[in-house]
Design a protein around this motif. Structure first.
Motif, PDB file in Angstrom:
ATOM      1  N   ILE A 184       0.869  -1.186   0.000  1.00 55.45           N
ATOM      2  CA  ILE A 184       0.000   0.000   0.000  1.00 55.45           C
ATOM      3  C   ILE A 184       0.903   1.233   0.000  1.00 55.45           C
ATOM      4  N   ASP A 185       0.754   2.040  -1.041  1.00 55.50           N
ATOM      5  CA  ASP A 185       1.578   3.241  -1.196  1.00 55.50           C
ATOM      6  C   ASP A 185       0.826   4.429  -0.598  1.00 55.50           C
ATOM      7  N   GLY A 186       1.291   4.887   0.566  1.00 53.13           N
ATOM      8  CA  GLY A 186       0.677   6.054   1.198  1.00 53.13           C
ATOM      9  C   GLY A 186       1.595   7.265   1.109  1.00 53.13           C
ATOM     10  N   GLY A 187       2.549   7.233   0.176  1.00 52.92           N
ATOM     11  CA  GLY A 187       3.500   8.335   0.038  1.00 52.92           C
ATOM     12  C   GLY A 187       4.641   8.198   1.039  1.00 52.92           C
ATOM     13  N   GLU A 188       5.464   9.242   1.102  1.00 55.09           N
ATOM     14  CA  GLU A 188       6.596   9.219   2.030  1.00 55.09           C
ATOM     15  C   GLU A 188       6.114   9.242   3.469  1.00 55.09           C
ATOM     16  N   VAL A 189       6.816   8.523   4.345  1.00 58.43           N
ATOM     17  CA  VAL A 189       6.424   8.542   5.753  1.00 58.43           C
ATOM     18  C   VAL A 189       6.723   9.915   6.356  1.00 58.43           C
ATOM     19  N   CYS A 190       6.165  10.152   7.531  1.00 61.09           N
ATOM     20  CA  CYS A 190       6.316  11.457   8.160  1.00 61.09           C
ATOM     21  C   CYS A 190       7.621  11.552   8.959  1.00 61.09           C
ATOM     22  N   ILE A 191       7.872  10.587   9.844  1.00 55.07           N
ATOM     23  CA  ILE A 191       9.024  10.707  10.759  1.00 55.07           C
ATOM     24  C   ILE A 191      10.309  10.147  10.151  1.00 55.07           C
ATOM     25  N   GLY A 192      10.275   8.908   9.708  1.00 52.52           N
ATOM     26  CA  GLY A 192      11.452   8.343   9.051  1.00 52.52           C
ATOM     27  C   GLY A 192      12.371   7.530   9.951  1.00 52.52           C
ATOM     28  N   LEU A 193      12.137   7.492  11.247  1.00 51.29           N
ATOM     29  CA  LEU A 193      12.879   6.612  12.161  1.00 51.29           C
ATOM     30  C   LEU A 193      11.872   5.689  12.834  1.00 51.29           C
ATOM     31  N   GLU A 194      12.314   4.468  13.196  1.00 51.14           N
ATOM     32  CA  GLU A 194      11.410   3.526  13.846  1.00 51.14           C
ATOM     33  C   GLU A 194      10.992   4.048  15.219  1.00 51.14           C
ATOM     34  N   SER A 195       9.914   3.416  15.769  1.00 52.72           N
ATOM     35  CA  SER A 195       9.342   3.873  17.045  1.00 52.72           C
ATOM     36  C   SER A 195      10.327   3.763  18.209  1.00 52.72           C
ATOM     37  N   THR A 196      10.102   4.588  19.209  1.00 55.51           N
ATOM     38  CA  THR A 196      10.760   4.444  20.509  1.00 55.51           C
ATOM     39  C   THR A 196      10.203   3.173  21.149  1.00 55.51           C
ATOM     40  N   ILE A 197      11.082   2.336  21.742  1.00 58.75           N
ATOM     41  CA  ILE A 197      10.584   1.133  22.444  1.00 58.75           C
ATOM     42  C   ILE A 197      10.895   1.246  23.930  1.00 58.75           C
ATOM     43  N   VAL A 198       9.860   1.077  24.769  1.00 56.49           N
ATOM     44  CA  VAL A 198      10.071   1.103  26.220  1.00 56.49           C
ATOM     45  C   VAL A 198       9.510  -0.179  26.828  1.00 56.49           C
ATOM     46  N   ASP A 199      10.318  -0.797  27.697  1.00 56.92           N
ATOM     47  CA  ASP A 199       9.937  -2.052  28.345  1.00 56.92           C
ATOM     48  C   ASP A 199       9.283  -1.737  29.691  1.00 56.92           C
ATOM     49  N   LEU A 200       8.029  -2.187  29.851  1.00 58.14           N
ATOM     50  CA  LEU A 200       7.290  -1.895  31.082  1.00 58.14           C
ATOM     51  C   LEU A 200       7.118  -3.143  31.944  1.00 58.14           C
ATOM     52  N   THR A 201       7.927  -4.173  31.704  1.00 55.63           N
ATOM     53  CA  THR A 201       7.745  -5.427  32.451  1.00 55.63           C
ATOM     54  C   THR A 201       8.582  -5.484  33.734  1.00 55.63           C
ATOM     55  N   GLY A 202       9.543  -4.575  33.892  1.00 54.02           N
ATOM     56  CA  GLY A 202      10.379  -4.590  35.095  1.00 54.02           C
ATOM     57  C   GLY A 202       9.857  -3.601  36.133  1.00 54.02           C
TER      58      GLY A 202
END
Ligand code: AMP
Ligand code: MG
Length: 364
Positions: A184-202
């Motif tokens: 699916i071509d929705g044009g260029e992405v907005c941010i361009g870097l992958e998401s921030t990941i935070v671990d909430l299991t500890g």
């Protein structure tokens, strides 16, 4: 940065369709894409971070297919994408208080949270872990698609494993044509870097991957947040550091040419890069420089890639992966890059660049 028109023309195998984020105009496309997912197929989709390679997160066979299409090691878990807050309860054992606070502030958006997985999420999706990574993307095309596809979508970045992430549908075609059912071509992405990941299991929330939402922002919301030491550790994890996000141990984003980062004040960096690239040219080697707009005119190298003004970190983040891909197309053998230690996104930009460089850094 536009599409590669050769790739978008003849000879393509995977169907490429456009979507705009208007539910009425996109209805036909979403119905078709949703059917593909429900039948166990794969679709590349735009999100606000990078393009994702989507399959049904609750179908172990779909997850296996994702690993196969990407050439991704099967111990590197996938992120599950939802498009309704109430769907979170179905895929995690319990929703921690910290998750509620972060979701109120950053969802939908470029934040992935790790929680204990519910039984309904197969180990194929979580790379064998008892935890699951969840994100609620903000991009309207991604949201329409997730809902049309049943609500639970496993979607790692759509690049072939080891390559820079895809920020256009053209990049997805380069990496996945013939290996998946639809793009699916929705044009260029907005941010361009992958998401921030935070671990909430500890006991204390822990940042596993820096992204558009910074460590400081997470701390503003939650108070204490630690950062996984693997974020800044060398490629070989020589210090005996074992990353909590399995993906952090793999070489990522690597261009085909050998990338070296040069750190220091601007005048010294420019002098060093000019002397290195002049030497390479004498030896008949093809080199390139990744430069801020500010310095682009000061390099003697034949190939200077202007990544954006040092005052505009959003632009640098947005162009980074496309620049790395362009350097592959140019078949450059050696690449030297300035360091972009900008105020808000600097940690995320440098994390990607250092990985792409295999942690090769010259300090001048
Ligand atoms: P990608 O989707 O290509 O951006 O990669 C997803 C990233 O999320 C990888 O680096 C994974 O290691 C990380 N990840 C996904 N699920 C988990 C999890 N349950 N625990 C820790 N990290 C995870
Ligand atoms: Mg990835």
């Amino acid at each position: 940065m536009g599409y590669d028109h050769d790739l978008l023309s003849s000879g393509r195998v995977t169907r490429v369709v456009k979507a705009c984020g208007d539910p009425v105009k996109d209805a036909g496309v979403m119905e078709e894409a949703g059917e593909i997912i429900k039948k166990g197929g794969l679709v590349a989709i735009p999100t606000e971070t990078v393009y994702g390679l989507a399959g049904n997160a609750l179908d172990p066979n779909a997850s296996r297919k994702i690993y196969e299409a990407k050439g991704r090691p099967s111990d590197n878990p996938l992120i599950v994408h939802i498009a309704r807050m109430e769907d979170l309860d179905h895929i995690v054992k319990k929703v921690p208080k910290a998750a509620v606070k972060l979701a109120e502030k950053y969802w939908p958006g470029p934040l992935t949270m790790i929680m204990e997985k519910a039984d309904v999420v197969p180990y194929e999706t979580t790379g064998g872990l008892d935890t699951v990574a969840v994100r609620f993307p903000a991009d309207p095309v991604a949201q329409e698609f997730i809902l049309a596809a049943g609500g639970y979508i496993a979607a790692p970045s759509a690049n072939r494993s080891g390559r820079p992430s895809c920020t256009t549908a053209g990049h997805c075609i380069e990496d996945l044509d013939g290996r998946i059912d639809m793009i699916i071509d929705g044009g260029e992405v907005c941010i361009g870097l992958e998401s921030t990941i935070v671990d909430l299991t500890g006991d204390v929330p822990c940042l596993l991957r820096p992204g558009y939402i910074s460590l400081e922002s997470l701390r503003d919301t939650l108070g204490q947040v630690t950062a996984d030491p693997a974020i800044s550790a060398g490629a070989d994890m020589a210090e005996g550091i074992h990353p909590k996000a399995p993906g952090m141990k793999y070489r990522h984003y690597a261009p085909k040419g050998e990338l070296t980062l040069v750190r220091g004040n601007a005048a010294d960096v420019i002098r060093k890069i000019n002397s290195l690239t002049q030497e390479l040219k004498k030896n008949g080697k093809k080199a390139a420089v990744i430069s801020s707009t500010d310095n682009a005119g000061r390099y003697s190298c034949d190939n200077v890639m202007d990544i954006g003004s040092s005052e505009d970190e959003d632009e640098i983040a947005h162009r980074l992966f496309a620049v790395l891909r362009k350097l592959d197309d140019m078949e450059v053998e050696y690449i030297y890059s300035e360091c972009f230690e900008t105020p808000k996104l600097g940690q995320a930009i440098m994390n990607r660049l250092e990985k792409a460089a295999g942690h090769r850094i010259i300090t001048v």
